[in-house]
Scaffold this motif. Sequence first.
Motif, mmCIF file in Angstrom:
data_model
loop_
_atom_site.group_PDB
_atom_site.id
_atom_site.type_symbol
_atom_site.label_atom_id
_atom_site.label_comp_id
_atom_site.label_asym_id
_atom_site.label_seq_id
_atom_site.Cartn_x
_atom_site.Cartn_y
_atom_site.Cartn_z
ATOM 1 N N ALA A 64 27.405 116.172 76.734
ATOM 2 C CA ALA A 64 28.067 117.376 77.249
ATOM 3 C C ALA A 64 29.567 117.133 77.290
ATOM 4 O O ALA A 64 30.054 116.086 76.845
ATOM 5 N N ASN A 65 30.296 118.103 77.824
ATOM 6 C CA ASN A 65 31.755 118.043 77.860
ATOM 7 C C ASN A 65 32.217 117.120 78.987
ATOM 8 O O ASN A 65 32.543 117.561 80.088
ATOM 9 N N GLY A 66 32.235 115.842 78.705
ATOM 10 C CA GLY A 66 32.580 114.843 79.707
ATOM 11 C C GLY A 66 31.377 114.515 80.576
ATOM 12 O O GLY A 66 30.420 115.291 80.688
ATOM 13 N N SER A 67 31.420 113.340 81.207
ATOM 14 C CA SER A 67 30.325 112.968 82.096
ATOM 15 C C SER A 67 30.261 113.890 83.305
ATOM 16 O O SER A 67 29.221 113.993 83.971
ATOM 17 N N ASN A 68 31.355 114.606 83.582
ATOM 18 C CA ASN A 68 31.332 115.586 84.669
ATOM 19 C C ASN A 68 30.303 116.679 84.403
ATOM 20 O O ASN A 68 29.526 117.053 85.292
ATOM 21 N N GLU A 69 30.279 117.196 83.166
ATOM 22 C CA GLU A 69 29.302 118.241 82.858
ATOM 23 C C GLU A 69 27.891 117.667 82.798
ATOM 24 O O GLU A 69 26.926 118.344 83.174
ATOM 25 N N VAL A 70 27.757 116.441 82.352
ATOM 26 C CA VAL A 70 26.449 115.792 82.360
ATOM 27 C C VAL A 70 25.904 115.742 83.790
ATOM 28 O O VAL A 70 24.741 116.074 84.051
ATOM 29 N N MET A 71 26.765 115.317 84.722
ATOM 30 C CA MET A 71 26.349 115.247 86.127
ATOM 31 C C MET A 71 26.045 116.638 86.687
ATOM 32 O O MET A 71 25.091 116.815 87.467
ATOM 33 N N LEU A 72 26.844 117.615 86.299
ATOM 34 C CA LEU A 72 26.585 118.971 86.773
ATOM 35 C C LEU A 72 25.237 119.471 86.262
ATOM 36 O O LEU A 72 24.475 120.105 87.004
ATOM 37 N N HIS A 73 24.916 119.182 85.001
ATOM 38 C CA HIS A 73 23.609 119.568 84.458
ATOM 39 C C HIS A 73 22.471 118.944 85.276
ATOM 40 O O HIS A 73 21.462 119.601 85.555
ATOM 41 N N LEU A 74 22.637 117.684 85.654
ATOM 42 C CA LEU A 74 21.607 117.029 86.468
ATOM 43 C C LEU A 74 21.418 117.750 87.797
ATOM 44 O O LEU A 74 20.282 117.966 88.247
ATOM 45 N N HIS A 75 22.525 118.141 88.423
ATOM 46 C CA HIS A 75 22.429 118.838 89.697
ATOM 47 C C HIS A 75 21.859 120.241 89.533
ATOM 48 O O HIS A 75 21.109 120.728 90.391
ATOM 49 N N GLN A 76 22.195 120.896 88.426
ATOM 50 C CA GLN A 76 21.652 122.231 88.186
ATOM 51 C C GLN A 76 20.144 122.177 87.961
ATOM 52 O O GLN A 76 19.407 123.065 88.397
ATOM 53 N N ALA A 77 19.694 121.130 87.281
ATOM 54 C CA ALA A 77 18.272 121.033 86.944
ATOM 55 C C ALA A 77 17.426 120.511 88.107
ATOM 56 O O ALA A 77 16.285 120.944 88.295
ATOM 57 N N PHE A 78 17.984 119.582 88.886
ATOM 58 C CA PHE A 78 17.164 118.905 89.897
ATOM 59 C C PHE A 78 17.630 119.140 91.332
ATOM 60 O O PHE A 78 16.895 118.827 92.274
ATOM 61 N N GLY A 79 18.841 119.670 91.511
ATOM 62 C CA GLY A 79 19.323 119.964 92.856
ATOM 63 C C GLY A 79 19.021 121.392 93.261
ATOM 64 O O GLY A 79 18.097 122.017 92.757
ATOM 65 N N GLY A 80 19.823 121.907 94.187
ATOM 66 C CA GLY A 80 19.650 123.283 94.627
ATOM 67 C C GLY A 80 19.424 123.395 96.124
ATOM 68 O O GLY A 80 19.326 122.381 96.833
ATOM 69 N N PRO A 81 19.350 124.611 96.637
ATOM 70 C CA PRO A 81 19.154 124.831 98.070
ATOM 71 C C PRO A 81 17.913 124.114 98.597
ATOM 72 O O PRO A 81 16.851 124.136 97.958
ATOM 73 N N GLY A 82 18.074 123.458 99.743
ATOM 74 C CA GLY A 82 16.954 122.750 100.355
ATOM 75 C C GLY A 82 16.708 121.378 99.783
ATOM 76 O O GLY A 82 15.785 120.676 100.236
ATOM 77 N N ARG A 83 17.518 120.962 98.791
ATOM 78 C CA ARG A 83 17.352 119.650 98.164
ATOM 79 C C ARG A 83 18.544 118.749 98.491
ATOM 80 O O ARG A 83 19.627 119.235 98.787
ATOM 81 N N LYS A 84 18.325 117.429 98.414
ATOM 82 C CA LYS A 84 19.353 116.472 98.798
ATOM 83 C C LYS A 84 19.596 115.453 97.694
ATOM 84 O O LYS A 84 18.665 115.091 96.952
ATOM 85 N N VAL A 85 20.848 115.010 97.597
ATOM 86 C CA VAL A 85 21.188 113.848 96.767
ATOM 87 C C VAL A 85 21.797 112.798 97.686
ATOM 88 O O VAL A 85 22.483 113.134 98.662
ATOM 89 N N LEU A 86 21.549 111.549 97.366
ATOM 90 C CA LEU A 86 22.023 110.429 98.178
ATOM 91 C C LEU A 86 22.967 109.570 97.359
ATOM 92 O O LEU A 86 22.689 109.267 96.195
ATOM 93 N N SER A 87 24.093 109.191 97.958
ATOM 94 C CA SER A 87 25.007 108.261 97.309
ATOM 95 C C SER A 87 25.554 107.287 98.346
ATOM 96 O O SER A 87 25.142 107.323 99.515
ATOM 97 N N PHE A 88 26.476 106.427 97.918
ATOM 98 C CA PHE A 88 26.915 105.323 98.752
ATOM 99 C C PHE A 88 28.442 105.274 98.778
ATOM 100 O O PHE A 88 29.082 105.019 97.751
ATOM 101 N N ALA A 89 29.012 105.524 99.932
ATOM 102 C CA ALA A 89 30.466 105.650 100.078
ATOM 103 C C ALA A 89 31.109 104.304 100.425
ATOM 104 O O ALA A 89 30.513 103.492 101.136
ATOM 105 N N PRO A 90 32.356 104.089 99.910
ATOM 106 C CA PRO A 90 33.147 104.996 99.080
ATOM 107 C C PRO A 90 32.675 104.994 97.625
ATOM 108 O O PRO A 90 32.279 103.954 97.092
#
Length: 364
Positions: free
Chosen positions: A90-116
């Motif tokens: 896709a157009n940069g890894s940013n769009e790749v990540m957005l596609h992942l969120h569009q396909a698997f995320g959404g209202p009522g769903r959660k993603v977990l990451s590790f800060a910072p």
Amino acid sequence: MTLPLRPDLAGLTPYGAPQLSVKARLNVNENPYAPPSVVVDAITTAVRKACVELNRYPDRDAVGLRTDLARYLAVESHADFLRADNVWAANGSNEVMLHLHQAFGGPGRKVLSFAPTYSMYPEYARDTLTEYVTLPRRDDFTLDVDAAAAAIAEIQPVMVLVASPNNPTGTALPLSEAAALCRAAAEVPGGCLVVVDEAYAEFRHRGVPSALSLMPEHWNLVVSRTMSKAFALAGGRLGYLAATPEVIDALQIVRLPYHLSEITQATARSALAHHRDLQAQVDEIRAERDDTVAWLRAQGFTVADTDANFALFGPFEDRKKVFEGLLERGVLIRVTGPEGWLRVSIGTAQEMALFRSALLEVVA
């Protein structure tokens, strides 16, 4: 004038780092070396050929490009099990990540990451109405894998996002820890993907493996890459990922029609054909990074261990003052990461010499 803007977007400003004309632009982790003339010529020829049929839509599924990307990963990371149907672009890894969120995320769903970690992760979640949850890293910016596994079991996210090397710290994720995350995620009812973001993978120290080697054993592993960094193709905007064919099929549902232009595909395929020419300076960047880390530590700064083309250093009582002092001297770096820290991208030897002399003046 009143706009019907989403309430959660009210008052927000767009993401973006300063784009200033200075002597040393060391703030967005770009490759400091322009593509060599042989690559410029190859891209120019390919784009000219593509322009003949710009009245037609491009290959909607970018099969040729995805095939080339799979071949590159087979060489770069010994992932010879990958095929075109394992790769998405896709157009940069940013769009790749957005596609992942569009396909698997959404209202009522959660993603977990590790800060910072990468500051765009919460924005992908926000834009897709997905809840973004973080777990703190240790003081040395490594992961507490046991705590991460427990959080996965409790939160039950649909995705776990972990950058390796991590941005802005440069911390690499050991394979054993990536595998442990995949095992924990596999226990989540309904399924959970582990997305290892390897945007800076080509800069890792020799012997540090890619998470791609785990893919045959873990169906829920996704590895994201980009051509912006080591390929010196930030202006080309091409990101990609490797995953199971089922994940790729899901991403094709949410992508826009003909999302990759014929020009983008031609540019990326030409760059892949000349990846050794484009990455000729990777060793030089690695050496400059290691020299920069050693020099910063010799000056008394704390520097995070880094496998990327940047270094996070500090702490400063007033990091903004240091940033502004460097900028006055023609050196642009990044205010990011934990409070008191700064990040410098690795530039040419001349740019890093300017950074060192400017930093000494600012902190004197």
